[in-house]
Design an enzyme around this catalytic site. Sequence first.
Site, PDB file in Angstrom:
ATOM      1  N   ASP A   6       0.545   4.417  -2.418  1.00 21.71           N
ATOM      2  CA  ASP A   6       0.220   5.763  -1.892  1.00 21.71           C
ATOM      3  C   ASP A   6       1.248   6.791  -2.354  1.00 21.71           C
ATOM      4  O   ASP A   6       0.905   7.913  -2.742  1.00 21.71           O
ATOM      5  CB  ASP A   6       0.175   5.747  -0.354  1.00 21.71           C
ATOM      6  CG  ASP A   6      -0.986   4.890   0.167  1.00 21.71           C
ATOM      7  OD1 ASP A   6      -0.981   4.532   1.353  1.00 21.71           O
ATOM      8  OD2 ASP A   6      -1.875   4.568  -0.664  1.00 21.71           O
ATOM      9  N   LYS A  35      -4.362  -4.733  15.605  1.00 23.38           N
ATOM     10  CA  LYS A  35      -4.963  -4.349  14.327  1.00 23.38           C
ATOM     11  C   LYS A  35      -4.684  -5.480  13.333  1.00 23.38           C
ATOM     12  O   LYS A  35      -3.582  -5.618  12.834  1.00 23.38           O
ATOM     13  CB  LYS A  35      -4.367  -3.034  13.832  1.00 23.38           C
ATOM     14  CG  LYS A  35      -5.080  -2.493  12.599  1.00 23.38           C
ATOM     15  CD  LYS A  35      -4.619  -1.084  12.246  1.00 23.38           C
ATOM     16  CE  LYS A  35      -5.358  -0.529  11.046  1.00 23.38           C
ATOM     17  NZ  LYS A  35      -5.203  -1.329   9.816  1.00 23.38           N
ATOM     18  N   SER A  60     -13.556   4.835   8.628  1.00 27.60           N
ATOM     19  CA  SER A  60     -12.151   4.410   8.494  1.00 27.60           C
ATOM     20  C   SER A  60     -11.426   4.847   9.767  1.00 27.60           C
ATOM     21  O   SER A  60     -12.060   5.294  10.715  1.00 27.60           O
ATOM     22  CB  SER A  60     -11.519   5.028   7.253  1.00 27.60           C
ATOM     23  OG  SER A  60     -11.620   6.415   7.333  1.00 27.60           O
ATOM     24  N   ASP A 112       0.822  -1.227   0.000  1.00 24.58           N
ATOM     25  CA  ASP A 112       0.000   0.000   0.000  1.00 24.58           C
ATOM     26  C   ASP A 112       0.850   1.270   0.000  1.00 24.58           C
ATOM     27  O   ASP A 112       0.559   2.237  -0.688  1.00 24.58           O
ATOM     28  CB  ASP A 112      -0.908   0.016   1.247  1.00 24.58           C
ATOM     29  CG  ASP A 112      -1.969  -1.094   1.152  1.00 24.58           C
ATOM     30  OD1 ASP A 112      -2.848  -1.157   2.006  1.00 24.58           O
ATOM     31  OD2 ASP A 112      -1.885  -1.898   0.182  1.00 24.58           O
ATOM     32  N   LYS A 119       0.335   2.375  13.682  1.00 24.69           N
ATOM     33  CA  LYS A 119       0.831   1.423  12.685  1.00 24.69           C
ATOM     34  C   LYS A 119       2.283   1.066  12.986  1.00 24.69           C
ATOM     35  O   LYS A 119       3.112   1.958  13.209  1.00 24.69           O
ATOM     36  CB  LYS A 119       0.750   2.025  11.269  1.00 24.69           C
ATOM     37  CG  LYS A 119      -0.656   2.384  10.810  1.00 24.69           C
ATOM     38  CD  LYS A 119      -1.487   1.174  10.433  1.00 24.69           C
ATOM     39  CE  LYS A 119      -1.162   0.635   9.072  1.00 24.69           C
ATOM     40  NZ  LYS A 119      -2.032   1.100   7.990  1.00 24.69           N
TER      41      LYS A 119
HETATM   42  C1  LIG Z   1     -15.135   0.398  14.925  1.00 29.47           C
HETATM   43  C2  LIG Z   1     -13.877   1.132  14.490  1.00 29.47           C
HETATM   44  C3  LIG Z   1     -14.231   2.165  13.439  1.00 29.47           C
HETATM   45  C4  LIG Z   1     -13.252   1.824  15.669  1.00 29.47           C
HETATM   46  C5  LIG Z   1     -12.893   0.123  13.962  1.00 29.47           C
HETATM   47  N1  LIG Z   1     -12.619   0.141  12.655  1.00 29.47           N
HETATM   48  C6  LIG Z   1     -11.717  -0.746  12.161  1.00 29.47           C
HETATM   49  N2  LIG Z   1     -11.470  -0.653  10.799  1.00 29.47           N
HETATM   50  C7  LIG Z   1     -11.899   0.607  10.171  1.00 29.47           C
HETATM   51  C8  LIG Z   1     -11.031   0.954   9.047  1.00 29.47           C
HETATM   52  N3  LIG Z   1     -10.902  -0.097   8.099  1.00 29.47           N
HETATM   53  C9  LIG Z   1     -10.620   0.227   6.802  1.00 29.47           C
HETATM   54  N4  LIG Z   1     -10.463  -0.782   5.905  1.00 29.47           N
HETATM   55  C10 LIG Z   1     -10.188  -0.458   4.620  1.00 29.47           C
HETATM   56  C11 LIG Z   1     -10.059   0.877   4.216  1.00 29.47           C
HETATM   57  C12 LIG Z   1     -10.221   1.863   5.183  1.00 29.47           C
HETATM   58  N5  LIG Z   1     -10.485   1.549   6.466  1.00 29.47           N
HETATM   59  C13 LIG Z   1     -10.717  -1.446   8.590  1.00 29.47           C
HETATM   60  C14 LIG Z   1     -11.393  -1.754   9.877  1.00 29.47           C
HETATM   61  C15 LIG Z   1     -11.080  -1.691  13.018  1.00 29.47           C
HETATM   62  C16 LIG Z   1     -10.139  -2.650  12.598  1.00 29.47           C
HETATM   63  C17 LIG Z   1      -9.594  -3.512  13.534  1.00 29.47           C
HETATM   64  C18 LIG Z   1      -8.619  -4.528  13.074  1.00 29.47           C
HETATM   65  N6  LIG Z   1      -8.155  -4.444  11.827  1.00 29.47           N
HETATM   66  O1  LIG Z   1      -8.252  -5.426  13.852  1.00 29.47           O
HETATM   67  C19 LIG Z   1      -9.992  -3.421  14.909  1.00 29.47           C
HETATM   68  N7  LIG Z   1      -9.479  -4.248  15.853  1.00 29.47           N
HETATM   69  N8  LIG Z   1     -10.895  -2.484  15.289  1.00 29.47           N
HETATM   70  C20 LIG Z   1     -11.437  -1.643  14.389  1.00 29.47           C
HETATM   71  N9  LIG Z   1     -12.337  -0.742  14.840  1.00 29.47           N
END
Ligand SMILES: CC(C)(C)c1nc(N2CCN(c3ncccn3)CC2)c2cc(C(N)=O)c(N)nc2n1
Length: 335
Positions: free
Chosen positions: A46, A123, A91, A42, A318
């Site tokens: 970007d 994450k 996001s 990515d 990250k």
């Molecule tokens: C409910 C919230 C919004 C706080 C939220 N949003 C998540 N994400 C949003 C952005 N996402 C995303 N994906 C593609 C493009 C842009 N944003 C991918 C998931 C989370 C992702 C994970 C994870 N990966 O383990 C996690 N433990 N908690 C999350 N919690």
Amino acid sequence: TLPQPLDQYTEASAEAELKKLRAQVNQYREAYYTKDAPLVEDYVYDAAYNDLQTLEKKFPQLITPDSPTQLVGDETLPGFTKVRHAIPMLSMGDVFSVDELKTFDDRLQKAVGAAVTYNAELKIDGLALSLVYQQGKLVQASTRGDGVIGEDVTANIKTIKAVPQTLPQPLDVEVRGECYMPISSFGKLNADRESRGEAVFANPRNAAAGSLRQLNPRITKERDLSVWLYTIVKAQDYGITTQADALRTLGEWGFPVNPNGRVCRTLAEVDQYIDDMTPQRQTLDYGIDGIVLKVNDLDLQDQLGNTVKVPRWEIAYKFPPEMARTVVHKITWTV
Ligand SMILES: CC(C)(C)c1nc(N2CCN(c3ncccn3)CC2)c2cc(C(N)=O)c(N)nc2n1
């Protein structure tokens, strides 16, 4: 980054550079969106996209309609039924250092007027998923898409053993989480594809996306996908008051929940969590690309609200890109 400083470009040299960048970014997009097998990480995409935007901003007269900067939103693949998420899947804001986390925490403490307790989570490097249950039965599964419109992947999700088809109570509820492919399964899949002369997936995330966004559920069934759930939509309607409660309840409802969640009362505890979890990248059988910090109290989350696209009450930290591992993969496969 551009091969030369912006102010050294003439219209002629900008034209040539733009032609190259448009072709490069379009090629990356084509691979990402149609074959689910991105050519590059990515951050490489970007960087090229940003170069293109920078140069087009300086030479707007050179913008062409086929430039990827002229497309809006993320296309979803043809062939999948579209699903509109009742509540948008937001996001996440990213930070890349603990200092930036400190700034985020200071800003929140000022806004709240008190210390904030977080729920810290790994994450997972997969793709976000929504699961809708009616009367305790799984009725719809969809990808995040652009956050508002996703793809219906119900038939594919029903082939995943880890996803409960029926809940222990006849609940009407939507839950959200991440679909991922275990790293060990990713290795087997690629070795298998290579032996059949097929293109290999660049990483487990793309393998999961490519396997889930298959029109043929029988193919999805052969791929070893799994899920971790982390959100109950409108959790307070079920008497849940914190993110930690939500994760516990998801487990009680029969969903796989990642066991590494941790309530952190101070930033020092978050720091400790990052130190404890970073080495785990080498041993966990699933990809993680950081940690997610969420305000633990759900009412406080609502009070803090969201900006247009990103909640004010959570942030993703990250890890630095692990070049070494990627390089090792490439060498392994090339050899
Ligand atoms: C409910 C919230 C919004 C706080 C939220 N949003 C998540 N994400 C949003 C952005 N996402 C995303 N994906 C593609 C493009 C842009 N944003 C991918 C998931 C989370 C992702 C994970 C994870 N990966 O383990 C996690 N433990 N908690 C999350 N919690």
